[in-house]
Design an enzyme around this catalytic site. Structure first.
Site, PDB file in Angstrom:
ATOM      1  N   CYS A   2       0.643  -1.326  -0.087  1.00 43.25           N
ATOM      2  CA  CYS A   2      -0.824  -0.208  -0.253  1.00 43.25           C
ATOM      3  C   CYS A   2       0.735   1.185   0.180  1.00 43.25           C
ATOM      4  O   CYS A   2       2.229   1.197   0.167  1.00 43.25           O
ATOM      5  CB  CYS A   2      -0.980   0.171   0.452  1.00 43.25           C
ATOM      6  SG  CYS A   2      -1.544  -1.840   2.051  1.00 43.25           S
ATOM      7  N   ARG A  27       1.492   2.031  -8.166  1.00 43.80           N
ATOM      8  CA  ARG A  27       1.672   1.095  -6.804  1.00 43.80           C
ATOM      9  C   ARG A  27       0.827  -0.485  -7.382  1.00 43.80           C
ATOM     10  O   ARG A  27       0.592  -1.372  -6.944  1.00 43.80           O
ATOM     11  CB  ARG A  27       2.091   1.104  -6.046  1.00 43.80           C
ATOM     12  CG  ARG A  27       3.540   1.923  -5.710  1.00 43.80           C
ATOM     13  CD  ARG A  27       4.151   2.159  -4.022  1.00 43.80           C
ATOM     14  NE  ARG A  27       3.810   1.491  -3.457  1.00 43.80           N
ATOM     15  CZ  ARG A  27       4.778   0.718  -2.324  1.00 43.80           C
ATOM     16  NH1 ARG A  27       4.968   1.306  -2.991  1.00 43.80           N
ATOM     17  NH2 ARG A  27       4.057  -0.553  -1.962  1.00 43.80           N
ATOM     18  N   TRP A  95      -4.068  -1.631  -0.781  1.00 48.39           N
ATOM     19  CA  TRP A  95      -3.982  -3.237  -1.269  1.00 48.39           C
ATOM     20  C   TRP A  95      -4.849  -4.219  -0.744  1.00 48.39           C
ATOM     21  O   TRP A  95      -3.693  -4.666  -0.307  1.00 48.39           O
ATOM     22  CB  TRP A  95      -2.079  -3.352  -2.439  1.00 48.39           C
ATOM     23  CG  TRP A  95      -2.518  -4.089  -2.679  1.00 48.39           C
ATOM     24  CD1 TRP A  95      -2.184  -6.004  -2.155  1.00 48.39           C
ATOM     25  CD2 TRP A  95      -2.439  -5.098  -4.191  1.00 48.39           C
ATOM     26  NE1 TRP A  95      -1.933  -6.551  -3.350  1.00 48.39           N
ATOM     27  CE2 TRP A  95      -2.526  -5.820  -4.509  1.00 48.39           C
ATOM     28  CE3 TRP A  95      -3.018  -3.653  -5.043  1.00 48.39           C
ATOM     29  CZ2 TRP A  95      -2.359  -6.901  -5.840  1.00 48.39           C
ATOM     30  CZ3 TRP A  95      -3.021  -4.599  -6.229  1.00 48.39           C
ATOM     31  CH2 TRP A  95      -2.644  -6.426  -6.822  1.00 48.39           C
ATOM     32  N   ASN A 121       1.199   0.476   6.481  1.00 47.17           N
ATOM     33  CA  ASN A 121       1.594  -0.968   5.189  1.00 47.17           C
ATOM     34  C   ASN A 121       2.085  -1.877   5.712  1.00 47.17           C
ATOM     35  O   ASN A 121       2.898  -2.586   7.163  1.00 47.17           O
ATOM     36  CB  ASN A 121       2.294  -0.510   4.407  1.00 47.17           C
ATOM     37  CG  ASN A 121       2.212   0.656   3.961  1.00 47.17           C
ATOM     38  OD1 ASN A 121       1.210   1.253   3.425  1.00 47.17           O
ATOM     39  ND2 ASN A 121       2.625   1.516   2.752  1.00 47.17           N
ATOM     40  N   GLY A 122       1.809  -3.306   5.397  1.00 47.37           N
ATOM     41  CA  GLY A 122       2.295  -4.675   5.693  1.00 47.37           C
ATOM     42  C   GLY A 122       1.184  -5.311   6.604  1.00 47.37           C
ATOM     43  O   GLY A 122      -0.125  -5.437   6.064  1.00 47.37           O
ATOM     44  N   GLU A 502       9.249 -22.695 -16.258  1.00 49.79           N
ATOM     45  CA  GLU A 502       8.722 -20.950 -16.204  1.00 49.79           C
ATOM     46  C   GLU A 502      10.164 -20.627 -16.467  1.00 49.79           C
ATOM     47  O   GLU A 502      10.120 -19.330 -16.834  1.00 49.79           O
ATOM     48  CB  GLU A 502       8.800 -20.744 -14.131  1.00 49.79           C
ATOM     49  CG  GLU A 502       8.598 -20.025 -13.495  1.00 49.79           C
ATOM     50  CD  GLU A 502       7.787 -18.361 -15.161  1.00 49.79           C
ATOM     51  OE1 GLU A 502       7.202 -18.901 -15.255  1.00 49.79           O
ATOM     52  OE2 GLU A 502       7.612 -17.563 -13.952  1.00 49.79           O
ATOM     53  N   LYS A 506      10.288 -17.443 -18.902  1.00 51.60           N
ATOM     54  CA  LYS A 506      10.497 -15.938 -19.110  1.00 51.60           C
ATOM     55  C   LYS A 506      11.437 -15.571 -19.996  1.00 51.60           C
ATOM     56  O   LYS A 506      11.609 -14.516 -19.755  1.00 51.60           O
ATOM     57  CB  LYS A 506      11.147 -16.053 -17.512  1.00 51.60           C
ATOM     58  CG  LYS A 506      10.868 -15.321 -16.326  1.00 51.60           C
ATOM     59  CD  LYS A 506       9.901 -14.970 -15.749  1.00 51.60           C
ATOM     60  CE  LYS A 506       8.488 -14.928 -16.214  1.00 51.60           C
ATOM     61  NZ  LYS A 506       7.419 -15.179 -15.253  1.00 51.60           N
ATOM     62  N   GLU A 509       9.669 -14.446 -23.220  1.00 47.31           N
ATOM     63  CA  GLU A 509       8.785 -13.544 -22.973  1.00 47.31           C
ATOM     64  C   GLU A 509       9.776 -12.007 -22.693  1.00 47.31           C
ATOM     65  O   GLU A 509       8.326 -11.168 -23.531  1.00 47.31           O
ATOM     66  CB  GLU A 509       7.581 -13.022 -22.316  1.00 47.31           C
ATOM     67  CG  GLU A 509       7.764 -13.134 -20.739  1.00 47.31           C
ATOM     68  CD  GLU A 509       6.420 -13.911 -19.377  1.00 47.31           C
ATOM     69  OE1 GLU A 509       5.895 -12.700 -19.612  1.00 47.31           O
ATOM     70  OE2 GLU A 509       7.346 -14.318 -18.933  1.00 47.31           O
ATOM     71  N   HIS A 525      16.171 -38.090 -26.702  1.00 47.38           N
ATOM     72  CA  HIS A 525      14.242 -38.767 -27.667  1.00 47.38           C
ATOM     73  C   HIS A 525      14.162 -37.803 -28.499  1.00 47.38           C
ATOM     74  O   HIS A 525      12.820 -37.866 -28.830  1.00 47.38           O
ATOM     75  CB  HIS A 525      13.256 -39.355 -26.270  1.00 47.38           C
ATOM     76  CG  HIS A 525      13.265 -40.186 -25.452  1.00 47.38           C
ATOM     77  ND1 HIS A 525      13.523 -41.345 -25.681  1.00 47.38           N
ATOM     78  CD2 HIS A 525      14.059 -40.282 -24.341  1.00 47.38           C
ATOM     79  CE1 HIS A 525      14.303 -42.413 -24.640  1.00 47.38           C
ATOM     80  NE2 HIS A 525      13.857 -41.628 -23.725  1.00 47.38           N
ATOM     81  N   LYS A 623      -1.011  -7.425 -18.679  1.00 47.51           N
ATOM     82  CA  LYS A 623      -0.122  -7.431 -17.331  1.00 47.51           C
ATOM     83  C   LYS A 623      -2.082  -8.888 -17.357  1.00 47.51           C
ATOM     84  O   LYS A 623      -1.540 -10.347 -16.790  1.00 47.51           O
ATOM     85  CB  LYS A 623      -0.458  -7.197 -16.270  1.00 47.51           C
ATOM     86  CG  LYS A 623       0.057  -7.292 -15.191  1.00 47.51           C
ATOM     87  CD  LYS A 623       1.083  -8.026 -15.022  1.00 47.51           C
ATOM     88  CE  LYS A 623       1.653  -8.286 -13.457  1.00 47.51           C
ATOM     89  NZ  LYS A 623       2.510  -9.667 -13.752  1.00 47.51           N
TER      90      LYS A 623
HETATM   91  C1  F6R Z   1       4.378 -14.356 -17.016  1.00 48.25           C
HETATM   92  C2  F6R Z   1       2.985 -13.884 -16.807  1.00 48.25           C
HETATM   93  C3  F6R Z   1       1.239 -14.819 -17.124  1.00 48.25           C
HETATM   94  C4  F6R Z   1       0.480 -15.164 -16.671  1.00 48.25           C
HETATM   95  C5  F6R Z   1      -0.405 -15.361 -16.831  1.00 48.25           C
HETATM   96  C6  F6R Z   1      -1.965 -15.493 -16.101  1.00 48.25           C
HETATM   97  O1  F6R Z   1       5.146 -14.357 -17.036  1.00 48.25           O
HETATM   98  O2  F6R Z   1       2.552 -13.388 -15.785  1.00 48.25           O
HETATM   99  O3  F6R Z   1       1.894 -16.029 -17.783  1.00 48.25           O
HETATM  100  O4  F6R Z   1       1.159 -15.996 -15.212  1.00 48.25           O
HETATM  101  O5  F6R Z   1      -1.258 -14.471 -17.558  1.00 48.25           O
HETATM  102  O6  F6R Z   1      -2.212 -14.628 -15.217  1.00 48.25           O
HETATM  103  P1  F6R Z   1      -3.276 -14.216 -13.674  1.00 48.25           P
HETATM  104  O7  F6R Z   1      -2.088 -14.886 -12.791  1.00 48.25           O
HETATM  105  O8  F6R Z   1      -2.908 -13.128 -13.606  1.00 48.25           O
HETATM  106  O9  F6R Z   1      -4.340 -15.954 -13.683  1.00 48.25           O
END
Ligand code: F6R
Length: 628
Positions: A2, A27, A95, A121-122, A502, A506, A509, A525, A623
């Site tokens: 927050c 934020r 938040w 906050n926290g 993962e 990363k 993307e 294989h 996002k």
């Molecule tokens: C990759 C990434 C995406 C999300 C995916 C699901 O870095 O952020 O692959 O993980 O779009 O999003 P959420 O977790 O918001 O359901």
């Protein structure tokens, strides 16, 4: 998490606070509020939603107050000097963690008689005990938040000295907090204190400021005191007194902020992603510590995971998208390994259309940072329609998935701004680890002592993540080498394979390098055909039982001229020849994903930077994916 702002001085406080809060909007937040003290009266206003709602509500007062510009200062004089003309205020963007986003749960919170106003906050870990104790004394609570215990606690401890009451109150708190306290009984004073949540004092002339984050201060001052752990600051217009936990005065050095506003938003980091990678130790503490006793016991019942409900399930499906799905893959290994319950990780976009065989005996765990992902939401509904129990692991309180699930375990990672998920993933894995430990105990597959041992290791884990972060320089060097390639492979077995998945996402993307993850034993294989001299292959080796097997696969790569970067703790890397070793902290193998993922995130980050990519906003991605 927050945002906090505070002001004491001659200006009308309201515009100063709102301008500071506006600078913290980036934020992410779900509600906002202010309380100001002028002429001995408190004006408080809190609203769910955007700051503009709060501003609209306060428009008449803002007009009366004028702007926050220095010209709006009340002229000096004796009244100003002794603080009696001071205008004081605190503001907050929330938040949500404890309690849904709502007007009532927004900060500031007050005691029973409106004498002590607090923004926080926290997370206060022991708020339930404190709330029960205070209610038994007759205190009346108006919100569902953990924060509200603080003003009531101050009220119960107040004997005429505000700072003393705050100091005594925080001695009763467990958890993380940055607090700002204001009282009409002490009109020229603001009290601030921090523990594991940042707070900065902004130093003005005849006025002082407070903020959780530097951007909120930049319009007014660049001279600051950065408060350290346990420090308390008492602010008046002409003085700031800082004391340590023991009440001893601390001589603070002035830190002059030279960052521009955009750098300040990123806490001095060049990108939000790097900031969020570095926030992982704190995010993990917030997520884990309230749920783990000192001895390592998992406290899951407070989260609604009672034996009567959990005991009915015979199998688990972990359903999510992207990075959250990769957290689910780790969860599968943990649930099967520790709780010995059949577990499958599935992509939500597949699950929803394949007429899944789930029923009353199935626990479907949906995982989502945003809580709004369309495919995950649809999968949740599909699971509920088929009678399955649905547990959501979500970061955003009050999000659609949190509301539609039967039970929710929140990851308290705080807002994640970079498109590429980092700290949310770690917190998802942390919560899944807790779930596996809890289920393991319930099902009798995990002896109490072993579960507590792992619980204690989990408590110590954020420090290991800090250690992993300290290796960033070496990872950046490797990233510089990898950045020149168009194909990179990640290999591992067991939990390392899950982390490799993962790692490849990363890298792909944000750096646009083509990357694939393979179960190390699967290379021969087919994929081995792609290994030519100099092909970068990242090998993860954190599982002692699988070390020899993965090292044989590393040899297969080396024999074809592949360039191997081995990420392993020293105990497992010793004796490896012809590979570049990047040493990971020694960690319990069950918890290794939480440590091993850190250099994977850094590798992707530095490779993307080396290639000049827009790290925080990679092309074609958003996002929150609220479409199919
Ligand atoms: C990759 C990434 C995406 C999300 C995916 C699901 O870095 O952020 O692959 O993980 O779009 O999003 P959420 O977790 O918001 O359901």
């Amino acid at each position: 998490m927050c945002g906090i702002v505070g002001y004491v001085g001659p200006r009308p406080a309201l515009p100063v606070l709102l301008s500071g809060l506006a600078r913290l909007e980036y934020r992410g937040y779900d509600s906002a509020g202010v309380a100001v003290l002028e002429g001995g009266r408190v004006l408080a206003c809190k609203r769910e939603g955007r700051l503009s709602r709060l501003e609209a509500e306060l428009a008449p007062y803002l007009e009366a107050a004028g702007s926050a510009a220095p010209g709006a200062c009340v002229p000096g004089g004796t009244a100003e000097r002794d603080g009696s003309r001071a205008r004081v205020g605190i503001g907050h963007t929330r938040w949500a963690t404890h309690g849904v986003p709502s007007d009532e749960n927004a900060h500031p919170h007050a005691d029973c008689h409106g004498r002590f106003w607090v923004v926080h906050n926290g997370i206060i870990e022991n708020y339930r005990e404190l709330r029960a104790e205070l209610q038994a004394q007759g205190h009346v609570f108006r919100s569902e938040t953990d924060t509200e215990v603080v003003p009531h606690l101050i009220e119960s401890l107040y004997r005429g000295d505000l700072a003393a009451a705050v100091a005594e109150a925080v001695r009763r708190l467990r958890g993380s907090y940055a607090l700002a306290v204001m009282s009409p009984l002490h009109p020229g004073t603001l009290v601030a204190v921090r523990q594991e949540s940042p707070l900065v004092v902004g130093l003005g002339r005849g006025e002082n400021f407070l903020a959780s984050d530097v951007p909120a201060l930049l319009e007014f001052t660049r001279d600051t005191y950065i408060l350290d752990e346990g420090e308390m600051a008492v602010l008046s217009p002409h003085a700031v007194q800082v004391t340590d936990r023991g009440g001893r005065p601390v001589a603070k050095e002035v830190f002059r902020v030279t960052w521009d506003a955009s750098m300040a938003q990123k806490g001095g980091y060049p990108h939000f992603m790097l900031k969020e990678i570095h926030e992982q130790p704190g995010a993990l503490r917030q997520t884990l510590l309230p749920r783990l006793g000192e001895e390592g016991d998992v406290r899951a019942e407070e989260d609604g995971l009672d034996p009567a409900w959990l005991g009915r399930f015979r199998r688990v499906h972990l359903v999510a998208c992207g990075t959250a799905y990769h957290a689910g893959l780790v969860g599968k290994y943990l649930l099967e390994g520790l709780a010995r319950i059949p577990a499958e990780a599935e992509l939500a976009s597949e699950f929803r259309y394949r007429q899944p065989l789930v029923d009353r005996d199935t626990l479907v765990v949906v995982i989502s940072q945003s809580g709004e992902t369309a495919d995950t939401r649809a999968a949740l509904r599909e699971a509920r329609a088929r009678g399955a129990g649905v547990l959501a692991i979500v970061n955003v309180v009050g999000s659609s998935i949190a509301r539609e699930a039967e039970r929710v375990l929140y990851t308290w990672a705080g807002p994640e701004i970079a498109v590429a998920s980092t700290k949310a993933y770690s917190c998802q894995v942390a919560v899944l680890t807790l779930l596996a430990l809890h289920l393991g105990r319930l099902r009798g597959t995990l002896p109490a002592e072993e579960s507590r041992r792992l619980g204690r290791s989990l408590r110590a884990l954020p420090a290991l993540v800090e250690e992993a972060l300290a290796g960033a320089g070496r990872v950046a060097e490797v990233a510089g080498q990898v950045a020149g390639h168009e194909d990179v492979f990640f290999i591992g077995r067991g939990l390392d394979y899950a982390v490799a998945q993962e790692a490849q996402l990363k890298l792909k993307e944000i750096s646009y390098i083509h990357a694939e993850a393979y179960a190390a034993g699967e290379l021969k294989h087919g994929t081995l055909a792609l290994i030519v001299p100099d092909t970068p292959v990242v090998a993860l080796v954190t599982q002692p039982a699988l070390r020899e097997k993965t090292m044989s696969n590393v040899e297969e790569v080396r024999a074809r001229g592949g360039r191997v970067y081995l990420f392993a703790p020293a105990s497992l890397a010793s004796g490896a020849a012809g590979v570049e070793v990047l040493t990971l902290p020694e960690v319990d193998p069950w918890l290794a994903p939480l440590v091993a993922v850190v250099p994977m995130q850094l590798l992707a980050y530095y490779a993307a930077v080396a290639r000049g990519c827009d790290v925080d906003k990679p092309r074609n991605l958003a996002k929150s994916v609220t479409v199919e």
